[in-house]
Design a protein around this motif. Structure first.
Motif, PDB file in Angstrom:
ATOM      1  N   LEU A 102       0.963  -1.108   0.016  1.00 41.87           N
ATOM      2  CA  LEU A 102       0.012  -0.032   0.083  1.00 41.87           C
ATOM      3  C   LEU A 102       0.894   1.253  -0.231  1.00 41.87           C
ATOM      4  CD1 LEU A 102      -2.971   1.069   0.134  1.00 41.87           C
ATOM      5  CD2 LEU A 102      -2.592   1.172   2.677  1.00 41.87           C
ATOM      6  N   ASP A 104      -0.984   4.423  -1.164  1.00 42.12           N
ATOM      7  CA  ASP A 104      -1.802   5.750  -1.135  1.00 42.12           C
ATOM      8  C   ASP A 104      -3.030   5.121  -0.631  1.00 42.12           C
ATOM      9  OD1 ASP A 104      -0.259   7.883  -1.578  1.00 42.12           O
ATOM     10  OD2 ASP A 104      -0.381   7.637  -3.706  1.00 42.12           O
ATOM     11  N   SER A 105      -3.754   6.216   0.014  1.00 44.82           N
ATOM     12  CA  SER A 105      -4.920   5.618   0.693  1.00 44.82           C
ATOM     13  C   SER A 105      -6.081   7.155   0.777  1.00 44.82           C
ATOM     14  CB  SER A 105      -5.155   4.888   2.007  1.00 44.82           C
ATOM     15  OG  SER A 105      -6.436   4.697   2.312  1.00 44.82           O
ATOM     16  N   TYR A 106      -6.919   6.785  -0.028  1.00 40.63           N
ATOM     17  CA  TYR A 106      -8.191   7.972   0.224  1.00 40.63           C
ATOM     18  C   TYR A 106      -9.356   7.418   0.538  1.00 40.63           C
ATOM     19  CZ  TYR A 106      -5.091   9.499  -3.968  1.00 40.63           C
ATOM     20  OH  TYR A 106      -3.903   9.628  -4.710  1.00 40.63           O
ATOM     21  N   GLU A 107      -9.420   7.913   1.837  1.00 40.86           N
ATOM     22  CA  GLU A 107     -10.791   7.318   2.488  1.00 40.86           C
ATOM     23  C   GLU A 107     -11.168   8.315   3.835  1.00 40.86           C
ATOM     24  OE1 GLU A 107      -9.948   3.693   4.424  1.00 40.86           O
ATOM     25  OE2 GLU A 107      -8.082   4.075   4.524  1.00 40.86           O
ATOM     26  N   ASN A 309      -7.035  -6.800   0.966  1.00 35.93           N
ATOM     27  CA  ASN A 309      -6.373  -5.788   1.646  1.00 35.93           C
ATOM     28  C   ASN A 309      -5.038  -6.130   1.839  1.00 35.93           C
ATOM     29  OD1 ASN A 309      -8.421  -3.984   2.528  1.00 35.93           O
ATOM     30  ND2 ASN A 309      -9.120  -5.550   4.158  1.00 35.93           N
ATOM     31  N   SER A 386     -13.446   3.814  -0.246  1.00 39.05           N
ATOM     32  CA  SER A 386     -12.365   4.166  -0.449  1.00 39.05           C
ATOM     33  C   SER A 386     -11.661   3.967  -1.804  1.00 39.05           C
ATOM     34  CB  SER A 386     -11.605   3.377   0.588  1.00 39.05           C
ATOM     35  OG  SER A 386     -11.495   2.026   0.388  1.00 39.05           O
ATOM     36  N   LYS A 388      -7.710   2.859  -2.707  1.00 40.71           N
ATOM     37  CA  LYS A 388      -6.330   2.372  -2.417  1.00 40.71           C
ATOM     38  C   LYS A 388      -5.583   1.926  -3.474  1.00 40.71           C
ATOM     39  CE  LYS A 388      -8.003   1.031   2.332  1.00 40.71           C
ATOM     40  NZ  LYS A 388      -8.267  -0.098   3.211  1.00 40.71           N
ATOM     41  N   TYR A 390      -1.833   0.179  -4.511  1.00 41.27           N
ATOM     42  CA  TYR A 390      -0.625  -0.537  -4.175  1.00 41.27           C
ATOM     43  C   TYR A 390       0.170  -0.554  -5.426  1.00 41.27           C
ATOM     44  CZ  TYR A 390      -3.995  -2.507  -0.741  1.00 41.27           C
ATOM     45  OH  TYR A 390      -4.854  -2.638   0.189  1.00 41.27           O
TER      46      TYR A 390
END
Length: 393
Positions: A102, A104-107, A309, A386, A388, A390
Motif C-alpha cells: 500500500l 496511497d489511501s483515499y478514505e 487488503n 475508499s 487504495k 498498491y
C-alpha cells in the motif's frame, strides 16, 4: 585373363607348344547327330518394357514433375506460415504474481484532501456552469461533495429548478500521479439517469492522448447496458490478440483516431453498473497497470476476495477486462496517470441520439431535460468507501 598383351618372350615360350599337342583323330569322334540350333524369335525383343507405377517419378513427364514440385513447395510454405501464425496467435504475457504494498489511501473524512477540483471549461462540451465544473468552494457550499468517516459523496445539483446556464457538477483529479500499480476502488453507489455521463478513470489531462487514458467505469444515461472499460491511446496499441476476460470486446484498436475515439472497449453485463449494481450494495473494481498489461476485475459486494487488503491478483481468476501488452507497449502508452471522478451532463457522448433516445429512451433533447428536471438527478451521485493504491516492491 584380361586383355593385357603378353611380352614377346612369353609368346616365344608358347610358340612351339602346338608341336607337342597330340594330333586329333576324326575317326575317334562318335557319330552322334548334332541338333540344329533353334533361332530365337525376334518378336521377343520387340515386346514393350513394363511401365513404371504412377507414383514412380521416373515415369513422369516434365510437366507433371513441375506441378508436383510446386505443390510440395506450397505445402511446405503453408505449414511453416501456419506454424508461425499459430505461435503468434497464442502469444500471451507473463502475469506472474507481484508483491504489492500500500502506497496511497483515499478514505474517511479526508477523502477529498488530495484531490484538485477541475473547474475549467468542460473539454467534452458538457452542459454545466461555473466554467462547466464548479470549484472546491462552490462544491462544498452547494453540498455537491462531502465526506464522512465511512464514505465520500460526489453529486450533480438536483435542486435548481431552471438551470438555464447549465446544471452544476463536479470533477476531481488526484494530485498524485501513477505509471503503474494496483488500484482498489470500493464503490457503494454509481450515478445514473437521463443526460448523465459519469466516469471513474485515469489520465494525464495535460498530455492527452500521448500518456493514455484508462476508463475503469464509464457509461451514459441510465447505464442499464452495463459498464464499459476502455483504453484510449496514440497509434501502436492494438488488442486483436489472445486475451483472457469475462467481458465482451467491442473494438480492438485503442488508437484515439479510430472509430471516433471509441478506444478498445470491454463491456460488462447490466449488473456491473447502475441501478442493479447499486441494489446489490455496490462492489469493488480493481485495476492493475503493469508492463505485462492492464487488467480490471469487478467483485460484487458479496464476492469480494478475502485477500483484498493484501491483494494478490493471481488468485482472483479471470479478469472482467484484459488488455495484454502483446501488441501494445504499456509503459510507453500509459504514464503520469491521475485518478479522476466526474459526472458530465450531456457532453459529446450522452446526448447522442443512439444513446440518449434509441437505447435509453430519454425524453426531449438532452440539454432541455438537464436544464428543467432537477429531481431526475437525485440518483446522479458517486459514493465511494475508499480508493487504495498498491505498487510492486
Amino acid at each position: 585373363m584380361d586383355g593385357t598383351k603378353l611380352p614377346p618372350e612369353y609368346l616365344n615360350r608358347y610358340s612351339s607348344a602346338t608341336s607337342r599337342i597330340p594330333g586329333l583323330q576324326l575317326t575317334e569322334i562318335p557319330k552322334t547327330p548334332i541338333a540344329p540350333a533353334v533361332p530365337v524369335s525376334s518378336k521377343q525383343d520387340e515386346s514393350p518394357a513394363p511401365r513404371p507405377a504412377w507414383y514412380n517419378p521416373r515415369g513422369w513427364s516434365l510437366r507433371r514433375r513441375l506441378i508436383v514440385a510446386i505443390g510440395i513447395l506450397t505445402a511446405i510454405v503453408v505449414i511453416v506460415v501456419g506454424t508461425v501464425e499459430g505461435v503468434r496467435a497464442n502469444r500471451y504475457p507473463d502475469y506472474s504474481p507481484l508483491n504489492y504494498k500500500l502506497v496511497d489511501s483515499y478514505e474517511g473524512a479526508s477523502f477529498f484532501d488530495r484531490f484538485n477540483y477541475f473547474s475549467d471549461q468542460d473539454p467534452t462540451d458538457g452542459t454545466v456552469v461555473h466554467i462547466r465544473y464548479v470549484n472546491e468552494d462552490a462544491a462544498l457550499d452547494l453540498n455537491l461533495t462531502y465526506a464522512t468517516d465511512t464514505s465520500a459523496i460526489l453529486r450533480v445539483d438536483s435542486v435548481t429548478p431552471k438551470a438555464i446556464g447549465g446544471r452544476n457538477s463536479v470533477r476531481i483529479e488526484s494530485w498524485s500521479t501513477y505509471d503503474n500499480g494496483l488500484f482498489i476502488f470500493d464503490i457503494i453507489h454509481t450515478p445514473y439517469g437521463c443526460g448523465t455521463w459519469p466516469a471513474l478513470w485515469l489520465t494525464d489531462g495535460y498530455n492527452w492522448p500521448d500518456n493514455g487514458e484508462i476508463d475503469v467505469l464509464e457509461t451514459t444515461n441510465e447505464g442499464s447496458h452495463g459498464n464499459d472499460v476502455t483504453l484510449h491511446t496514440t497509434e501502436g496499441c492494438k488488442m486483436n490478440v489472445k486475451r483472457k476476460h469475462t467481458g465482451y470486446p467491442v473494438f480492438s484498436n485503442c488508437d484515439n483516431t479510430t472509430h471516433s475515439n471509441a478506444g478498445c472497449m470491454i463491456t460488462g453485463t447490466p449488473s456491473t453498473y447502475g441501478r442493479l449494481m447499486n441494489e446489490n450494495g455496490g462492489g469493488i473494481y480493481a485495476l492493475e497497470i503493469r508492463d505485462a498489461g492492464i487488467r480490471v476485475w469487478f467483485f460484487p459486494r458479496d464476492s469480494i476476495p478475502g485477500d483484498i487488503n493484501s491483494p494478490d491478483p493471481s488468485t482472483w481468476g479471470i479478469a472482467f477486462a484484459d488488455f495484454p501488452s502483446t501488441e501494445c507497449d504499456i509503459p510507453s502508452h500509459f504514464k503520469n496517470q491521475s485518478i479522476i471522478a466526474n459526472i458530465d451532463l450531456c457532453g459529446e457522448l450522452a446526448a447522442q441520439p443512439q444513446f440518449y433516445t434509441e437505447r435509453d429512451h430519454c425524453p426531449g433533447t438532452c440539454a432541455e431535460f438537464v436544464a428543467n428536471n432537477p429531481s431526475s438527478f437525485e440518483d446522479a451521485y458517486w459514493e465511494f468507501a475508499s480508493f487504495k493504491v498498491y505498487q510492486a516492491m
